[in-house]
Write an enzyme that holds these catalytic residues in place. Sequence first.
Site, PDB file in Angstrom:
ATOM      1  N   ASP A 185       0.125  -7.902  -6.440  1.00 52.18           N
ATOM      2  CA  ASP A 185      -0.811  -6.817  -6.720  1.00 52.18           C
ATOM      3  C   ASP A 185      -1.954  -7.273  -7.642  1.00 52.18           C
ATOM      4  OD1 ASP A 185      -1.914  -4.333  -6.925  1.00 52.18           O
ATOM      5  OD2 ASP A 185      -0.038  -3.306  -7.353  1.00 52.18           O
ATOM      6  N   ASP A 186      -3.170  -7.220  -7.131  1.00 52.02           N
ATOM      7  CA  ASP A 186      -4.369  -7.558  -7.935  1.00 52.02           C
ATOM      8  C   ASP A 186      -4.463  -9.031  -8.309  1.00 52.02           C
ATOM      9  OD1 ASP A 186      -4.960  -4.878  -7.838  1.00 52.02           O
ATOM     10  OD2 ASP A 186      -4.919  -4.531  -9.992  1.00 52.02           O
ATOM     11  N   CYS A 213      -5.537  -0.761  -3.409  1.00 52.37           N
ATOM     12  CA  CYS A 213      -4.114  -0.732  -3.133  1.00 52.37           C
ATOM     13  C   CYS A 213      -3.644   0.026  -1.889  1.00 52.37           C
ATOM     14  CB  CYS A 213      -3.454  -0.134  -4.357  1.00 52.37           C
ATOM     15  SG  CYS A 213      -1.826  -0.745  -4.572  1.00 52.37           S
ATOM     16  N   ARG A 219      -2.355  -1.684   1.697  1.00 48.71           N
ATOM     17  CA  ARG A 219      -0.943  -1.675   2.092  1.00 48.71           C
ATOM     18  C   ARG A 219      -0.750  -1.022   3.468  1.00 48.71           C
ATOM     19  NH1 ARG A 219       1.922  -3.059  -2.807  1.00 48.71           N
ATOM     20  NH2 ARG A 219       0.140  -3.706  -4.049  1.00 48.71           N
ATOM     21  N   LYS A 237       6.615  -2.217  -4.674  1.00 50.41           N
ATOM     22  CA  LYS A 237       5.680  -1.091  -4.691  1.00 50.41           C
ATOM     23  C   LYS A 237       5.362  -0.588  -3.282  1.00 50.41           C
ATOM     24  CE  LYS A 237       0.873  -0.306  -6.112  1.00 50.41           C
ATOM     25  NZ  LYS A 237      -0.211  -0.875  -6.948  1.00 50.41           N
ATOM     26  N   HIS A 260       3.352   2.886  -2.487  1.00 49.31           N
ATOM     27  CA  HIS A 260       1.985   3.417  -2.632  1.00 49.31           C
ATOM     28  C   HIS A 260       1.372   3.937  -1.335  1.00 49.31           C
ATOM     29  CE1 HIS A 260      -1.671   3.206  -5.556  1.00 49.31           C
ATOM     30  NE2 HIS A 260      -1.225   4.427  -5.330  1.00 49.31           N
ATOM     31  N   SER A 273       1.311   2.846  -8.311  1.00 53.25           N
ATOM     32  CA  SER A 273       0.934   1.758  -9.221  1.00 53.25           C
ATOM     33  C   SER A 273       1.638   1.864 -10.573  1.00 53.25           C
ATOM     34  CB  SER A 273      -0.580   1.747  -9.438  1.00 53.25           C
ATOM     35  OG  SER A 273      -1.220   1.376  -8.243  1.00 53.25           O
ATOM     36  N   HIS A 284      -0.753  -6.438 -11.570  1.00 55.61           N
ATOM     37  CA  HIS A 284      -1.548  -5.237 -11.860  1.00 55.61           C
ATOM     38  C   HIS A 284      -1.293  -4.850 -13.320  1.00 55.61           C
ATOM     39  CE1 HIS A 284      -2.853  -1.062 -11.588  1.00 55.61           C
ATOM     40  NE2 HIS A 284      -3.199  -1.202 -10.320  1.00 55.61           N
ATOM     41  N   ASP A 311      -2.765  -8.013  -2.467  1.00 55.03           N
ATOM     42  CA  ASP A 311      -3.265  -6.790  -1.824  1.00 55.03           C
ATOM     43  C   ASP A 311      -4.770  -6.592  -1.954  1.00 55.03           C
ATOM     44  OD1 ASP A 311      -3.302  -6.153  -4.552  1.00 55.03           O
ATOM     45  OD2 ASP A 311      -2.796  -4.056  -4.195  1.00 55.03           O
ATOM     46  N   ASN A 312      -5.371  -7.222  -2.955  1.00 56.35           N
ATOM     47  CA  ASN A 312      -6.831  -7.186  -3.128  1.00 56.35           C
ATOM     48  C   ASN A 312      -7.196  -8.160  -4.240  1.00 56.35           C
ATOM     49  OD1 ASN A 312      -5.993  -3.997  -4.291  1.00 56.35           O
ATOM     50  ND2 ASN A 312      -6.549  -5.611  -5.724  1.00 56.35           N
ATOM     51  N   LYS A 344     -11.560  -6.889  -7.140  1.00 59.65           N
ATOM     52  CA  LYS A 344     -10.955  -5.653  -6.642  1.00 59.65           C
ATOM     53  C   LYS A 344     -11.977  -4.515  -6.538  1.00 59.65           C
ATOM     54  CE  LYS A 344      -7.433  -2.263  -8.062  1.00 59.65           C
ATOM     55  NZ  LYS A 344      -6.203  -2.079  -8.831  1.00 59.65           N
TER      56      LYS A 344
END
Lengths: 484, 484
Positions: free
Chosen positions: A38-39, A78, A82, A135, A137, A160, A243, A295-296, A316
Amino acid sequence: MYSKRFTTYLLLLCFCCFPLYAQYKTTTPINFIVVFVDDMGYGDLSSFGHPSIHTPHLDQMVQEGQQWTNFYVGASVCTPSRAALLTGRLPVRNGLMSDRFRVFFPDSKNGLPASEITLAEQLKKAGYAAHIVGKWHLGHRKAYLPTNHGFDTYFGIPYSNDMDFVPRPDLQSSYWELWKVHHDKLKTTDFHVPLLRGTTVVERPANQNTLVQRYTDEAIKIIETHQQDKQPFFLYLAHNLPHVPLFVSEGRKGKSKNGLYGDVVEEIDANVGRIIEALKENKMDKNTLVVFTSDNGPWLQTKHLGGTAGMLRDGKGSTFEGGMREPTIFWGPGIIQPGRISALGTTMDLFATFSAIAGVALPKDRILDSYDLSPTLFSKKSGKRNEVFYYRERELYAVRVGAYKAHYITKGGYGEFPLTVHDPPLLYNVDEDPAERFDIATQHPDVLKKIEQVVKAHKAQLHMPEDLLKDRDKSYNNLQNSKR
Amino acid sequence: MYSKRFTTYLLLLCFCCFPLYAQYKTTTPINFIVVFVDDMGYGDLSSFGHPSIHTPHLDQMVQEGQQWTNFYVGASVCTPSRAALLTGRLPVRNGLMSDRFRVFFPDSKNGLPASEITLAEQLKKAGYAAHIVGKWHLGHRKAYLPTNHGFDTYFGIPYSNDMDFVPRPDLQSSYWELWKVHHDKLKTTDFHVPLLRGTTVVERPANQNTLVQRYTDEAIKIIETHQQDKQPFFLYLAHNLPHVPLFVSEGRKGKSKNGLYGDVVEEIDANVGRIIEALKENKMDKNTLVVFTSDNGPWLQTKHLGGTAGMLRDGKGSTFEGGMREPTIFWGPGIIQPGRISALGTTMDLFATFSAIAGVALPKDRILDSYDLSPTLFSKKSGKRNEVFYYRERELYAVRVGAYKAHYITKGGYGEFPLTVHDPPLLYNVDEDPAERFDIATQHPDVLKKIEQVVKAHKAQLHMPEDLLKDRDKSYNNLQNSKR
């Protein structure tokens, strides 16, 4: 004599060209593990150029597997990112992109529609078990939770890890100030994030210090289970870190040279190493395909707590490369041919790729944005994907066709620079100029025309559905519709 | 019984800790090859994070050797950086840094003083042969040429490959416009750069399209010669590319995905591969230490023709990290222990390192800025260097002590942003924040105080010599004092 030699050559040629995987096709099914962090930014692994974060386990996977340098996500934040991975479709096709809110919040009403076919549901058709650890989301009301989307088991947090912040009277500050000024004072109990097993909350607040390890423990248990029952499986391991807020286990604190962010990335690296180790110990390393990506891009606005996209522009939230190009590794010794891959790929392509490998036909009742990458994985053939669509909110901001990328609209990741409409669009050659520094639109009207045709064809088959992110209602807050 | 086992353990421990190199020390001398490229940035190799430049030979050296991620040059431009490498001293100590001109030009009067001891002269004391192939740029009048500075042979160009431009009536443009607008029209004959063998001009203008290959041919001949005569050697292979103007051999044009710059870097990569191959063929790969690095950061002002420093800030000419931290590889299977090294190192350290390995005492009549890196090379011990001094012109702009870097003065690489004096200095933690984004001076007065003490001690032993770069005179132009 000549003819005999010719036949030998022909046989040899066939043998050499025969995809590595072919030998498994009729014998052992291939398991799939997707590690989705994540991130994390394009530049955050040592093998992707970071000078002070040390990621030996992921680097080893790069050595043994394929390093993809042009691999994208379906959106730069996010929730839609996903959705794209799990459905093989641009999130703009299923309502998970919005003009108002960019992701689901604890008071969001909706989730991924039941009509969508997830990778879990798709692979079920070939008898796969499906598990998600980490996660989700994609909607936290019970109807939207993973076990209602084809996953057999779920262990993780529903949104998140910075959500459900419990106001701290001593930390009177804006969201950004929280990260910049007060991060040292934050505790894992300041975030009332629930940890679920199935649809049941088993811990609240989740102890985020130990989640990377606990997710990995769970993943290893799943591997061991299927070593026993021999059922092929799809494991979606979606770490909710790095994240913000950043948390690490006790032993990891201060271990990296890169501060807390580096500690977290290095803990993830070590725990991906544990997964690989478990596959080897269970003799499943030769029939499991592991994909690692993010994810980004990095959340640059969180300053020293965020990662880096390396030389790529922005992070992001943005449709510049830093927002959507991710550090991506495919690992599977004996399945895929090692090397550095410059072909285009996206997380949406996992849908068609896994389907092809598992021998499941693609759904014919909907448009997919998914290409089968297996020819590139098995024998390094050039890929079929030639375009990437960069959506933000419900607008097409940019399009890449081959090496060229046209920006119709630009905007800073989190609003640091304003929305600008470009007519003519900005044009970059992102192979020659990955940092997107030099607009070459005036030199290449032919390229712009070609991209315009691609956009026209794309828009002709796009039917914008209802915006599912826009509905929020305090009464839906805090998982009240999930049994706790 | 216990005692016997203890002895066995002790012996085993000694054996394990014993530097790899020790076994060679009394038998075969170690050869040294330094491949020094021009204007290549920290982010320009695939193994240092470039997404579209493909450098498999250098990446293989990273795998087999040591990748140094905190390795610096002595100055952010050509002449002083080369002086630093060859003398083991900050160029501010020997007059090769100036307030007026930053490098030697074809009409410069001076050169590296005879009183300086070059690595070539130093290694001679241990019976080494010394060769330079490529760019010199430390004075082109006969007295200053390499063969008068300890090198046995010289084949290369005396200064930068963009000098001696012959005005083209059709290209009426400024220096920067030349690269931005007219580069496609430039020919190798537009630069009247001489190619020398010894002190004799053998080709003018040098055909720059084939220089990378010809330099490599020459280097391989040198390797073969010493395979025959068994004399240990030091080879300084200083490619004058990828400095603009960019030229490649016919077969390389358009081969990389990164445009002409990528073509050039990939041609250099392939030719470094030829050197490694030659060492293996001549069975000299086990007793030769190869170092690869660059003379300064990427020349960002040449736009799409320049390289990239990856996530590091700024480039050539600047005292931000992008100007002086270089992509550095040490290779020597059997000599050095492979791994990723975060210890600090500089090109100046090669002087003490090679001296230690060759068994030559360091000169005692002068101050050196050189640390012996061999403990890190042989057994990955943490290094002794704890500081880096970033000079520009004759001023100390910045100092790194451990992870912290204080900027007293900043200025853009080539004047894009103005000189600014900082009091208090800017303070960055360049391990946590390699991109130098977050000034943390106010949070760390203690660190600033410590750095101030380092600076005081450093300045106390610095005696500024005459500026040798300032004297230029048209009558000295065009190598007229070298026999052609």
